[in-house]
Design a protein around this motif. Structure first.
Motif, PDB file in Angstrom:
ATOM      1  N   VAL A   1     -48.196   5.294 -34.604  1.00 15.47           N
ATOM      2  CA  VAL A   1     -49.632   5.114 -34.374  1.00 15.47           C
ATOM      3  C   VAL A   1     -50.161   4.215 -35.480  1.00 15.47           C
ATOM      4  O   VAL A   1     -49.471   3.922 -36.460  1.00 15.47           O
ATOM      5  CB  VAL A   1     -50.383   6.462 -34.379  1.00 15.47           C
ATOM      6  CG1 VAL A   1     -49.844   7.398 -33.312  1.00 15.47           C
ATOM      7  CG2 VAL A   1     -50.319   7.122 -35.747  1.00 15.47           C
ATOM      8  N   VAL A   2     -51.402   3.774 -35.323  1.00 12.20           N
ATOM      9  CA  VAL A   2     -52.032   2.979 -36.384  1.00 12.20           C
ATOM     10  C   VAL A   2     -53.193   3.730 -37.033  1.00 12.20           C
ATOM     11  O   VAL A   2     -53.764   3.260 -38.013  1.00 12.20           O
ATOM     12  CB  VAL A   2     -52.521   1.616 -35.855  1.00 12.20           C
ATOM     13  CG1 VAL A   2     -51.333   0.768 -35.431  1.00 12.20           C
ATOM     14  CG2 VAL A   2     -53.500   1.782 -34.715  1.00 12.20           C
TER      15      VAL A   2
ATOM     16  N   ALA B   1     -58.280  11.567 -42.982  1.00 10.17           N
ATOM     17  CA  ALA B   1     -57.819  10.704 -41.898  1.00 10.17           C
ATOM     18  C   ALA B   1     -57.104   9.503 -42.504  1.00 10.17           C
ATOM     19  O   ALA B   1     -57.272   9.184 -43.689  1.00 10.17           O
ATOM     20  CB  ALA B   1     -58.994  10.257 -41.040  1.00 10.17           C
ATOM     21  N   MET B   2     -56.317   8.813 -41.658  1.00  9.14           N
ATOM     22  CA  MET B   2     -55.465   7.730 -42.141  1.00  9.14           C
ATOM     23  C   MET B   2     -55.541   6.538 -41.190  1.00  9.14           C
ATOM     24  O   MET B   2     -55.652   6.698 -39.973  1.00  9.14           O
ATOM     25  CB  MET B   2     -54.022   8.233 -42.256  1.00  9.14           C
ATOM     26  CG  MET B   2     -52.985   7.179 -42.590  1.00  9.14           C
ATOM     27  SD  MET B   2     -51.336   7.902 -42.919  1.00  9.14           S
ATOM     28  CE  MET B   2     -50.983   8.695 -41.346  1.00  9.14           C
ATOM     29  N   SER B   3     -55.459   5.328 -41.755  1.00  7.10           N
ATOM     30  CA  SER B   3     -55.439   4.095 -40.967  1.00  7.10           C
ATOM     31  C   SER B   3     -54.492   3.110 -41.627  1.00  7.10           C
ATOM     32  O   SER B   3     -54.308   3.128 -42.852  1.00  7.10           O
ATOM     33  CB  SER B   3     -56.844   3.486 -40.884  1.00  7.10           C
ATOM     34  OG  SER B   3     -56.816   2.185 -40.333  1.00  7.10           O
ATOM     35  N   VAL B   4     -53.905   2.256 -40.806  1.00 11.63           N
ATOM     36  CA  VAL B   4     -53.161   1.135 -41.378  1.00 11.63           C
ATOM     37  C   VAL B   4     -54.161   0.186 -42.023  1.00 11.63           C
ATOM     38  O   VAL B   4     -55.348   0.177 -41.687  1.00 11.63           O
ATOM     39  CB  VAL B   4     -52.333   0.402 -40.314  1.00 11.63           C
ATOM     40  CG1 VAL B   4     -51.248   1.300 -39.760  1.00 11.63           C
ATOM     41  CG2 VAL B   4     -53.211  -0.171 -39.215  1.00 11.63           C
ATOM     42  N   TYR B   5     -53.658  -0.654 -42.939  1.00 14.03           N
ATOM     43  CA  TYR B   5     -54.546  -1.555 -43.668  1.00 14.03           C
ATOM     44  C   TYR B   5     -54.412  -2.996 -43.194  1.00 14.03           C
ATOM     45  O   TYR B   5     -55.370  -3.769 -43.257  1.00 14.03           O
ATOM     46  CB  TYR B   5     -54.241  -1.462 -45.162  1.00 14.03           C
ATOM     47  CG  TYR B   5     -55.153  -2.309 -46.020  1.00 14.03           C
ATOM     48  CD1 TYR B   5     -56.485  -1.931 -46.203  1.00 14.03           C
ATOM     49  CD2 TYR B   5     -54.697  -3.466 -46.644  1.00 14.03           C
ATOM     50  CE1 TYR B   5     -57.336  -2.693 -46.994  1.00 14.03           C
ATOM     51  CE2 TYR B   5     -55.530  -4.233 -47.439  1.00 14.03           C
ATOM     52  CZ  TYR B   5     -56.854  -3.853 -47.610  1.00 14.03           C
ATOM     53  OH  TYR B   5     -57.701  -4.612 -48.372  1.00 14.03           O
TER      54      TYR B   5
ATOM     55  N   PHE C   1     -57.500   7.402 -45.919  1.00 10.40           N
ATOM     56  CA  PHE C   1     -56.283   6.836 -46.503  1.00 10.40           C
ATOM     57  C   PHE C   1     -55.929   5.534 -45.795  1.00 10.40           C
ATOM     58  O   PHE C   1     -55.887   5.483 -44.550  1.00 10.40           O
ATOM     59  CB  PHE C   1     -55.124   7.819 -46.368  1.00 10.40           C
ATOM     60  CG  PHE C   1     -55.234   9.026 -47.264  1.00 10.40           C
ATOM     61  CD1 PHE C   1     -54.441   9.152 -48.392  1.00 10.40           C
ATOM     62  CD2 PHE C   1     -56.139  10.045 -46.981  1.00 10.40           C
ATOM     63  CE1 PHE C   1     -54.538  10.267 -49.214  1.00 10.40           C
ATOM     64  CE2 PHE C   1     -56.248  11.159 -47.789  1.00 10.40           C
ATOM     65  CZ  PHE C   1     -55.445  11.273 -48.914  1.00 10.40           C
ATOM     66  N   PHE C   2     -55.653   4.485 -46.571  1.00  6.77           N
ATOM     67  CA  PHE C   2     -55.128   3.232 -46.038  1.00  6.77           C
ATOM     68  C   PHE C   2     -53.675   3.092 -46.469  1.00  6.77           C
ATOM     69  O   PHE C   2     -53.357   3.177 -47.666  1.00  6.77           O
ATOM     70  CB  PHE C   2     -55.942   2.038 -46.539  1.00  6.77           C
ATOM     71  CG  PHE C   2     -57.285   1.898 -45.865  1.00  6.77           C
ATOM     72  CD1 PHE C   2     -57.370   1.558 -44.523  1.00  6.77           C
ATOM     73  CD2 PHE C   2     -58.456   2.115 -46.576  1.00  6.77           C
ATOM     74  CE1 PHE C   2     -58.603   1.424 -43.896  1.00  6.77           C
ATOM     75  CE2 PHE C   2     -59.691   1.982 -45.963  1.00  6.77           C
ATOM     76  CZ  PHE C   2     -59.770   1.639 -44.617  1.00  6.77           C
ATOM     77  N   VAL C   3     -52.793   2.885 -45.498  1.00  8.11           N
ATOM     78  CA  VAL C   3     -51.351   2.816 -45.762  1.00  8.11           C
ATOM     79  C   VAL C   3     -50.768   1.595 -45.066  1.00  8.11           C
ATOM     80  O   VAL C   3     -51.432   0.923 -44.269  1.00  8.11           O
ATOM     81  CB  VAL C   3     -50.644   4.099 -45.260  1.00  8.11           C
ATOM     82  CG1 VAL C   3     -51.173   5.325 -46.000  1.00  8.11           C
ATOM     83  CG2 VAL C   3     -50.822   4.258 -43.754  1.00  8.11           C
ATOM     84  N   GLN C   4     -49.481   1.323 -45.352  1.00  8.44           N
ATOM     85  CA  GLN C   4     -48.799   0.222 -44.673  1.00  8.44           C
ATOM     86  C   GLN C   4     -48.409   0.615 -43.259  1.00  8.44           C
ATOM     87  O   GLN C   4     -48.619  -0.153 -42.309  1.00  8.44           O
ATOM     88  CB  GLN C   4     -47.545  -0.181 -45.467  1.00  8.44           C
ATOM     89  CG  GLN C   4     -47.835  -0.930 -46.751  1.00  8.44           C
ATOM     90  CD  GLN C   4     -46.557  -1.332 -47.459  1.00  8.44           C
ATOM     91  OE1 GLN C   4     -45.604  -0.555 -47.512  1.00  8.44           O
ATOM     92  NE2 GLN C   4     -46.534  -2.515 -48.026  1.00  8.44           N
ATOM     93  N   THR C   5     -47.844   1.812 -43.117  1.00  9.62           N
ATOM     94  CA  THR C   5     -47.375   2.271 -41.809  1.00  9.62           C
ATOM     95  C   THR C   5     -47.742   3.735 -41.645  1.00  9.62           C
ATOM     96  O   THR C   5     -47.487   4.552 -42.533  1.00  9.62           O
ATOM     97  CB  THR C   5     -45.846   2.111 -41.680  1.00  9.62           C
ATOM     98  OG1 THR C   5     -45.493   0.753 -41.925  1.00  9.62           O
ATOM     99  CG2 THR C   5     -45.383   2.503 -40.284  1.00  9.62           C
ATOM    100  N   ALA C   6     -48.353   4.054 -40.488  1.00  8.08           N
ATOM    101  CA  ALA C   6     -48.812   5.424 -40.235  1.00  8.08           C
ATOM    102  C   ALA C   6     -47.885   6.129 -39.262  1.00  8.08           C
ATOM    103  O   ALA C   6     -47.494   5.566 -38.235  1.00  8.08           O
ATOM    104  CB  ALA C   6     -50.239   5.412 -39.678  1.00  8.08           C
TER     105      ALA C   6
END
Length: 602
Positions: free
Chosen positions: A451-452, A471-475, A441-446
């Protein structure tokens, strides 16, 4: 009475006689005749007696039919004496198995009269029954350029129905039918065979189905096909279904692991609120990986709702699969909640049992507020640069990114994702994916900006639709190289890697990662962080060691490389290290939300 009046009266009496189609019915239509049960794949003639209702000889013709019944054309026109009987064949021509009904209307013409009579019929067509005497054709491993023939044997176990199979569909272009067996006609009770040839043109897995008679009446017959060539592999899943817990443990469950296996993964999925871990695991020869006191050599982390653990998840020699294969026994422990849970075991197999090189397919989910969407993702310069950076890091261990599906998260609530929203986002959106893959997942704010990047689990399950399915990461906010590093780091966690060292000084359990300090240098690490991708704080490295590569390649989300690729020449470490982007050094303290958990220090 005038002559014409007598003729009309006689005709009315005659119509009253024949209007019920052979008698009975009393004005409610013709009486239905049940002919019985017959073959469903071919027409069947059934002799029937028909009585001429006229007082004169008559010619019989068929003037209408409804449904799968008709008089044999060879019997018509037929001649019948006055008030006499004639035997004609009723042809039952079913369009498939099951009960059928219909009518036949005949005309009796003679003595100046032409009288229609309708007859009603019903019959049942039996279902074709196949006994597949070789339900699976297992070719094992066949080298490119070689060929192997296996015979598929089937029996028409029907009581009445002959079946003619005219063609076949094959698992892939690497298969062919030997000889010319079609059309293959099997009467009821007959046994027949088809020879399938496997001649792989390149390394890979060719599992699928051989389907005989896919478009034929009485077909199809489906036979499972397992085949691979060097560079390929396969996955065997044993589904144990819903398991209950007694004293917090499932019953002992057994799974067979063949000699070419590279890993065994145990997964458990329960309702939200349940938490699971490994209770007990024993391999062939009584080898103990984990015991009921939780003091075994195996390292595991309790999972919430979905639990997954893989053997091996380290390069330590005493925690590998037992050479030669055999039976493994295990129990899952429930830490919280109530009710049953779904349990399954996944065995990954590769030629020679060697876990080198692989392909990681992805489902990528994009928050609504980003500058990229699913429609533009494949050509978006920034996103593709991020993915290229990820792949460059993974390529140290011969890993490439596979097929990628892109999805838009249309709910703006997931632009900024809080800690409580993260599990809901994973469960909601991964359930909509058409393929089970690594979910990123790519998001604006995690996690509310704390965290980023974060993985939902340390060794996550190969399942969509759970609270830990990704899993998730900022974009944005960093260079594409740094976002690629963040995403690769979180994928590493989901595929089974811990931090090489935690902020508190606790180290991972992979032997070929040096025991660096949480910050700074020591005798083991002349470079801060050791240059490792999985250091708790990004301090300038992207290295993945062989031991870490083993863990990643053993995860069931990894697919075999079609070319059997291994890590590039030059290896890893000082001679082939990738250099982390300079802005990666500026990541905030505790930038990765995936931290050490219970059991790490064993």
């Amino acid at each position: 009475m005038p002559h014409s009046s007598r003729v009309c009266a006689a005709l009315l009496a005659l119509l009253a006689l024949v209007g019920c189609g052979g008698g009975g019915g009393g004005g409610g239509g013709p009486t239905t005749i049940n002919l019985g049960t017959f073959a469903s794949t071919v027409p069947t003639p059934v002799p029937q007696t028909f009585v001429n209702p006229l007082t004169s000889a008559a010619t019989i013709t068929q003037i209408a039919t409804v449904g799968p019944f008709a008089i044999d054309p060879a019997d018509l026109p037929a001649q019948a004496p006055a008030r006499g009987a004639v035997e004609l064949d009723v042809i039952f021509d079913p369009q498939g198995p099951g009960a059928a009904a219909g009518t036949i209307t005949l005309e009796y013409a003679g003595g100046g009269l032409a009288v229609p009579v309708t007859y009603a019929y019903q019959a049942t067509a039996e279902s074709v029954i196949w006994s597949v005497l070789t339900p699976t054709l297992d070719f094992g491993l066949v080298d490119v350029g070689q060929a192997l023939d296996l015979v598929a044997t089937i029996q028409n176990a029907s009581s009445l129905s002959p079946v003619t199979l005219t063609s076949a569909t094959l698992p892939s272009g690497d298969f062919s039918i030997v000889g010319n067996p079609f059309p293959l006609t099997l009467n009821a009770g007959d046994v027949g065979s088809v020879t399938l040839r496997y001649a792989p043109q390149e390394g890979g897995t060719d599992n699928g189905n051989l389907v005989l008679g896919p478009f034929d009446a009485g077909g199809p017959v489906t036979i499972q096909v397992l085949a691979a060539s060097p560079g390929g592999g396969q996955e065997d899943i044993t589904d144990f279904g819903a398991q209950s817990f007694v004293g917090g443990l499932t019953p002992t469950l057994n799974v067979t692991v063949p000699s070419d296996a590279i890993s065994l993964t145990i997964e458990c999925l329960g309702a939200p609120g349940q938490g699971f871990g490994l209770g007990e695991l024993t391999g062939p020869g009584g080898k103990v990986y984990e015991n009921l006191a939780s003091t075994g050599a195996y390292v595991w982390v309790p999972g919430v709702q979905a639990f997954s653990t893989t053997v091996p998840n380290t390069d330590r020699t005493n925690v590998q699969l037992v050479p030669g294969g055999g039976t493994y026994s295990f129990r899952v422990r429930r830490f919280s909640g109530s009710g049953t849970a779904q349990v399954r075991a996944i065995v990954e197999r590769r030629p020679g049992g060697v876990a080198t090189g692989g392909v990681l397919p992805l489902n990528i989910f994009l928050a609504e507020g980003l500058s990229v969407s699913a429609a533009t993702a494949a050509t978006d310069t920034r996103l593709q640069s991020i993915l290229s950076s990820m792949e460059q890091i993974l390529s140290q261990q011969g890993i490439s990114l596979g097929d990628i599906d892109y999805y838009d998260m249309t709910d703006p609530a997931y632009n900024v994702v809080s800690e409580s929203e993260f599990p809901t986002m994973l469960a909601t959106w991964t359930a909509q994916a058409s393929e089970t893959r690594m979910n990123l997942f790519f998001v604006q704010t995690a996690i509310g900006g704390g965290v980023v990047g974060v993985s939902a689990a340390l060794s996550g399950p190969k399942q969509n639709g759970t609270a830990v399915s990704g899993a998730m990461s900022v974009y944005s906010g960093f260079s594409t190289g740094t976002v690629g590093l963040i995403a690769a780091h979180e994928l590493g966690h989901f595929l089974g890697l811990y931090h090489t060292v935690e902020q508190n000084g606790q180290h991972d359990f992979i032997d070929d990662t040096a025991e660096c300090l949480p910050s700074g240098t020591n005798a083991a690490c002349s470079v801060s962080g050791g240059g490792y991708l999985m250091h708790w704080q990004a301090v300038g490295g992207t290295d993945i060691t062989d031991g870490q590569g083993l863990v990643i390649n053993c995860h069931p989300l990894m697919e075999p490389s079609a070319t059997g690729s291994t890590k590039p020449g030059g290896g890893f470490g000082a001679s082939g290290a990738l250099v982390a982007p300079t802005d990666a050094w500026q990541l905030p303290q505790g930038w990765c939300g995936t931290c050490a958990q219970a059991g790490l220090g064993r």
